[in-house]
Motif scaffolding. Structure first.
Motif, mmCIF file in Angstrom:
data_model
loop_
_atom_site.group_PDB
_atom_site.id
_atom_site.type_symbol
_atom_site.label_atom_id
_atom_site.label_comp_id
_atom_site.label_asym_id
_atom_site.label_seq_id
_atom_site.Cartn_x
_atom_site.Cartn_y
_atom_site.Cartn_z
ATOM 1 N N ILE A 43 25.280 4.571 30.188
ATOM 2 C CA ILE A 43 24.564 5.847 30.286
ATOM 3 C C ILE A 43 24.443 6.524 28.925
ATOM 4 O O ILE A 43 23.569 7.379 28.729
ATOM 5 N N LYS A 44 25.300 6.136 27.979
ATOM 6 C CA LYS A 44 25.158 6.678 26.618
ATOM 7 C C LYS A 44 24.005 5.993 25.897
ATOM 8 O O LYS A 44 23.237 6.638 25.187
ATOM 9 N N LYS A 45 23.879 4.681 26.107
ATOM 10 C CA LYS A 45 22.777 3.941 25.477
ATOM 11 C C LYS A 45 21.425 4.402 26.006
ATOM 12 O O LYS A 45 20.451 4.463 25.262
ATOM 13 N N SER A 46 21.364 4.724 27.286
ATOM 14 C CA SER A 46 20.084 5.105 27.893
ATOM 15 C C SER A 46 19.700 6.546 27.596
ATOM 16 O O SER A 46 18.550 6.946 27.811
ATOM 17 N N GLY A 47 20.660 7.345 27.134
ATOM 18 C CA GLY A 47 20.392 8.755 26.882
ATOM 19 C C GLY A 47 20.744 9.660 28.046
ATOM 20 O O GLY A 47 20.704 10.899 27.918
ATOM 21 N N LEU A 48 21.105 9.082 29.180
ATOM 22 C CA LEU A 48 21.413 9.882 30.360
ATOM 23 C C LEU A 48 22.667 10.730 30.147
ATOM 24 O O LEU A 48 22.731 11.883 30.588
ATOM 25 N N TYR A 49 23.648 10.165 29.463
ATOM 26 C CA TYR A 49 24.880 10.908 29.184
ATOM 27 C C TYR A 49 24.569 12.212 28.446
ATOM 28 O O TYR A 49 25.088 13.280 28.803
ATOM 29 N N GLY A 50 23.736 12.135 27.440
ATOM 30 C CA GLY A 50 23.380 13.324 26.685
ATOM 31 C C GLY A 50 22.678 14.361 27.545
ATOM 32 O O GLY A 50 22.922 15.568 27.416
ATOM 33 N N GLN A 51 21.792 13.895 28.425
ATOM 34 C CA GLN A 51 21.087 14.820 29.306
ATOM 35 C C GLN A 51 22.050 15.531 30.253
ATOM 36 O O GLN A 51 21.976 16.749 30.451
ATOM 37 N N VAL A 52 22.948 14.742 30.848
ATOM 38 C CA VAL A 52 23.879 15.309 31.826
ATOM 39 C C VAL A 52 24.854 16.274 31.164
ATOM 40 O O VAL A 52 25.099 17.379 31.665
ATOM 41 N N THR A 53 25.415 15.881 30.018
ATOM 42 C CA THR A 53 26.377 16.760 29.350
ATOM 43 C C THR A 53 25.716 18.044 28.843
ATOM 44 O O THR A 53 26.347 19.103 28.828
ATOM 45 N N ALA A 54 24.442 17.958 28.459
ATOM 46 C CA ALA A 54 23.718 19.166 28.040
ATOM 47 C C ALA A 54 23.566 20.128 29.215
ATOM 48 O O ALA A 54 23.737 21.350 29.064
ATOM 49 N N ILE A 55 23.271 19.593 30.390
ATOM 50 C CA ILE A 55 23.129 20.438 31.581
ATOM 51 C C ILE A 55 24.475 21.048 31.959
ATOM 52 O O ILE A 55 24.564 22.224 32.335
ATOM 53 N N LEU A 56 25.544 20.264 31.848
ATOM 54 C CA LEU A 56 26.882 20.779 32.129
ATOM 55 C C LEU A 56 27.238 21.916 31.174
ATOM 56 O O LEU A 56 27.792 22.943 31.586
ATOM 57 N N LYS A 57 26.903 21.740 29.908
ATOM 58 C CA LYS A 57 27.197 22.776 28.912
ATOM 59 C C LYS A 57 26.389 24.040 29.195
ATOM 60 O O LYS A 57 26.923 25.156 29.160
ATOM 61 N N GLU A 58 25.099 23.858 29.490
ATOM 62 C CA GLU A 58 24.238 25.009 29.802
ATOM 63 C C GLU A 58 24.739 25.762 31.032
ATOM 64 O O GLU A 58 24.554 26.977 31.154
ATOM 65 N N SER A 59 25.390 25.020 31.936
ATOM 66 C CA SER A 59 25.896 25.620 33.170
ATOM 67 C C SER A 59 27.273 26.249 32.986
ATOM 68 O O SER A 59 27.853 26.775 33.952
ATOM 69 N N GLY A 60 27.809 26.179 31.755
ATOM 70 C CA GLY A 60 29.090 26.804 31.460
ATOM 71 C C GLY A 60 30.295 26.092 32.037
ATOM 72 O O GLY A 60 31.328 26.719 32.293
#
Length: 388
Positions: A43-60
């Protein structure tokens, strides 16, 4: 349809190319601490990890990461997850990956606050959950298991050479699941086709049972025909969105408890395949493909009318000019040809199984009673020998 039943599926499912846009809204429903679980790093190679962690961060959210949930999750990894979830008092487990990650997340959700050994309580004694359950959400990257919309959680204990699935109630179902078919495009072909057969076998395990005129059987025939059609398209072009979206949707409906209602179901292929997996750690769908045809050919005389119907309604065999048994056998022959075209494993030897393992695999196989014949241990051993 015979019998009485209750149907409930509490999983909120978001489907389509924009499905991940709904993750932030779901996260708002839960507390601050999230256990983020994923596999070997794809999921890190595909970019999904970055998308998910960004949403988690935005959600506090405060995130506790636990990577390394590999195919066939183990009891050791279950204990590790229970410890992490309990010590951090997480409010949600977010599983990002395939069915193994989803299965593991559900096992941790019931095991983290279990006062006993969760393997002993939930997998050996098969007891019901009587402790706090941590909610689970899934972001799916592989179609096959249906784990995103059911209560099943399969765990392997290497020390005991057992691979056991516990199907928990709807209180353990994921609260939400995010299904974007494009997330399945990067899956290696071997895993892709293994998932295709996992879906097919989920359906046949439920289809090959009962003698009543059951609406679920008609539904399952349609699901199987759609799967066969779309799988051959995806085999030629893994990035055909329509084919992969159909397959992802079929996978969810194959095992979200809907088509099992009003039926006695079989599950012996899964029981044998899981025992094979306990000895080999082989890909789940391939353990199923290796033992399916020997099992179904053995079962055919005991459920002949349904195998005849399978041949005619699913595989398009012309029923004229042959005996019922000949027509039924032609249906299994066409399924075999499809399996070979996909490139599935057709022999246990391909998975590293030896004659010396067979006795132990047979002993580790749970005997189910919902199919057309209840097998003896000797019959299980015979099917294993025919699968080599």
């Amino acid at each position: 349809m015979l019998g009485n039943f209750m149907y409930c599926n509490p999983t909120r499912l978001y489907f389509g190319e924009d499905a991940l846009d709904n993750l932030g809204g779901e996260l708002k429903k839960y507390g601050k601490k999230v256990l983020l679980a994923y596999g070997g790093g794809s999921i890190k190679k595909s970019g999904l990890y970055g998308q998910v962690t960004a949403i988690l961060k935005e959600s506090g959210k405060e995130v506790v990461e636990l990577p390394g949930i590999l195919p066939n999750p183990t009891s050791d990894k279950l204990y590790e997850g229970c410890k992490a979830a309990r010590e951090n008092d997480v409010d949600l487990i977010l599983a990002v990956g395939g069915g193994s990650v989803c299965d593991w997340a559900k096992a941790v959700s019931v095991g983290a606050w279990c006062k006993e050994d969760p393997w002993e309580k939930y997998y050996l004694r098969m007891e019901e959950v009587d402790n706090r359950i941590i909610p689970v959400g899934c972001v799916l990257t592989m179609a096959g298991t249906g784990s995103e919309m059911n209560g099943g959680a399969v765990i392997t204990n290497h020390q005991q050479k057992l691979k056991i699935g516990h199907v928990f109630g709807d209180n353990v179902f994921p609260r939400f699941a995010i299904l974007n078919p494009r997330l399945t495009f990067t899956l290696p072909r071997y895993q892709m086709v293994a998932g295709f057969y996992d879906i097919m076998n989920h359906i046949t395990e439920q289809y090959f049972s009962g003698t009543d005129d059951n609406t679920s059987d008609y539904v399952m025939e349609g699901l199987m025909k759609s799967l066969i059609h779309s799988s051959l398209i995806a085999l030629q072009n893994p990035e055909d969105y329509e084919a992969r979206s159909n397959i992802m949707w079929i996978a969810a409906w194959a095992l979200n408890t809907f088509v099992a209602k009003g039926k006695a179901t079989d599950w012996m292929v899964h029981m044998i395949g899981q025992s094979v997996g306990a000895y080999t750690d082989a890909t789940h769908g391939m353990t199923l493909s290796a033992v399916s045809l020997p099992y179904y050919r053995y079962l055919l005389p005991y459920g002949l009318p349904k195998f005849w119907r399978f041949a005619v309604n699913v595989w398009g065999v012309d029923p004229e000019g042959g005996s019922d048994r000949e027509i039924a056998a032609l249906g299994l022959g066409r399924m075999e040809a499809w399996m070979k075209e996909l490139g599935l494993v057709m022999s246990l030897r391909e998975l590293g199984v030896t004659e010396e393992m067979l006795e132990g695999i047979a002993q580790g196989t749970f005997i189910m009673e919902g199919g057309y014949k209840v097998l003896s241990r000797e019959e299980v051993l015979g099917i294993l020998k025919a699968s080599l």
